[in-house]
Design a protein around this motif. Structure first.
Motif, PDB file in Angstrom:
ATOM      1  N   SER A 117       3.112   2.060  -8.791  1.00  0.00           N
ATOM      2  CA  SER A 117       4.358   1.331  -9.038  1.00  0.00           C
ATOM      3  C   SER A 117       5.524   2.233  -9.421  1.00  0.00           C
ATOM      4  O   SER A 117       6.677   1.892  -9.170  1.00  0.00           O
ATOM      5  N   GLU A 161      -6.009 -10.397  -5.537  1.00  0.00           N
ATOM      6  CA  GLU A 161      -5.707  -8.977  -5.714  1.00  0.00           C
ATOM      7  C   GLU A 161      -6.169  -8.116  -4.544  1.00  0.00           C
ATOM      8  O   GLU A 161      -5.800  -6.956  -4.461  1.00  0.00           O
ATOM      9  N   ASN A 162      -6.977  -8.667  -3.648  1.00  0.00           N
ATOM     10  CA  ASN A 162      -7.606  -7.837  -2.619  1.00  0.00           C
ATOM     11  C   ASN A 162      -6.722  -7.604  -1.400  1.00  0.00           C
ATOM     12  O   ASN A 162      -5.873  -8.412  -1.050  1.00  0.00           O
ATOM     13  N   TRP A 163      -6.935  -6.440  -0.778  1.00  0.00           N
ATOM     14  CA  TRP A 163      -6.268  -6.086   0.469  1.00  0.00           C
ATOM     15  C   TRP A 163      -7.058  -6.665   1.627  1.00  0.00           C
ATOM     16  O   TRP A 163      -8.291  -6.627   1.621  1.00  0.00           O
ATOM     17  N   ASP A 203       6.005   4.268  -5.452  1.00  0.00           N
ATOM     18  CA  ASP A 203       5.955   3.622  -4.137  1.00  0.00           C
ATOM     19  C   ASP A 203       7.195   2.760  -3.913  1.00  0.00           C
ATOM     20  O   ASP A 203       7.567   1.944  -4.754  1.00  0.00           O
ATOM     21  N   LYS A 249      -1.706  -7.852   1.061  1.00  0.00           N
ATOM     22  CA  LYS A 249      -2.387  -8.536  -0.043  1.00  0.00           C
ATOM     23  C   LYS A 249      -2.662  -9.982   0.350  1.00  0.00           C
ATOM     24  O   LYS A 249      -1.828 -10.665   0.938  1.00  0.00           O
ATOM     25  N   ARG A 295      -5.046   2.153   0.014  1.00  0.00           N
ATOM     26  CA  ARG A 295      -4.944   2.944  -1.212  1.00  0.00           C
ATOM     27  C   ARG A 295      -4.274   2.101  -2.283  1.00  0.00           C
ATOM     28  O   ARG A 295      -3.601   1.118  -1.989  1.00  0.00           O
ATOM     29  N   ASP A 296      -4.478   2.485  -3.529  1.00  0.00           N
ATOM     30  CA  ASP A 296      -3.852   1.774  -4.635  1.00  0.00           C
ATOM     31  C   ASP A 296      -2.350   2.009  -4.628  1.00  0.00           C
ATOM     32  O   ASP A 296      -1.875   3.072  -4.229  1.00  0.00           O
ATOM     33  N   LEU A 297      -1.627   1.014  -5.074  1.00  0.00           N
ATOM     34  CA  LEU A 297      -0.179   1.156  -5.224  1.00  0.00           C
ATOM     35  C   LEU A 297       0.130   1.989  -6.459  1.00  0.00           C
ATOM     36  O   LEU A 297      -0.574   1.911  -7.463  1.00  0.00           O
ATOM     37  N   GLU A 355       3.630  -6.702  -6.429  1.00  0.00           N
ATOM     38  CA  GLU A 355       2.499  -6.106  -5.704  1.00  0.00           C
ATOM     39  C   GLU A 355       1.686  -7.130  -4.926  1.00  0.00           C
ATOM     40  O   GLU A 355       1.032  -6.786  -3.950  1.00  0.00           O
TER      41      GLU A 355
END
Length: 151
Positions: A31, A91-93, A34, A86, A27-29, A46
């Motif tokens: 800021s 930028e990708n997980w 979280d 990350k 899921r997106d962080l 991040e």
């Protein structure tokens, strides 16, 4: 009456099958809200963040790979759906279990664990060559790894 019970039975079977085949995605962080589950620090950097998608649908967020691994040690394997970190410099997980890692005491990470993640072993090895430092680690190595200042 038999038809009603038969329909209920099939509905229950379909629901149980859906529960067993979860497609865990990162899921997106957020800021603003979280924080790391282990150290309670805001996730400011991040690019070092990690997360666990739990089998119950909840997510736990982490500011450093070391915090994520420490938290996993206290979980039952069946409670973990999937883990993400990350990819270094991107930028990708990526999936923690299939990633490759580089450790060096001089690599900066938010909680000073000094371990960064890469999508592939080749990219991790290239990082070591380019930087002239680092030790290549696999996911299996992280379980017994002495985490620098944290061991």
């Amino acid at each position: 009456m038999k038809i009603k019970w038969l329909v209920c039975f099939f509905v229950v079977v379909l629901l149980l099958q859906a529960c067993g085949n979860k497609d865990y995605k990162p899921r997106d962080l957020v800021s603003e809200t979280d924080v790391c589950k282990v150290c309670n620090m805001s996730i400011v950097h991040e690019e070092y963040a990690g997360q666990i998608a739990l089998s119950n649908g909840d997510y736990e967020m982490f500011d450093d790979l070391g915090c994520l691994i420490e938290y996993m040690k206290n979980l039952n394997k069946k409670d973990i759906g999937k883990t993400f970190i990350k990819d270094e410099g991107r930028e990708n997980w990526i999936n923690v279990e299939t990633a490759s890692f580089v450790y060096d005491k001089d690599i900066w990470t938010p909680m000073s664990y000094g371990v960064i993640a890469f999508e592939s072993k080749d990219v991790a090895q290239q990082y070591i060559v380019n930087e002239g430092k680092g030790k290549l680690l696999s996911y299996a190595d992280l379980d017994t790894f002495e985490w620098g200042v944290h061991h």
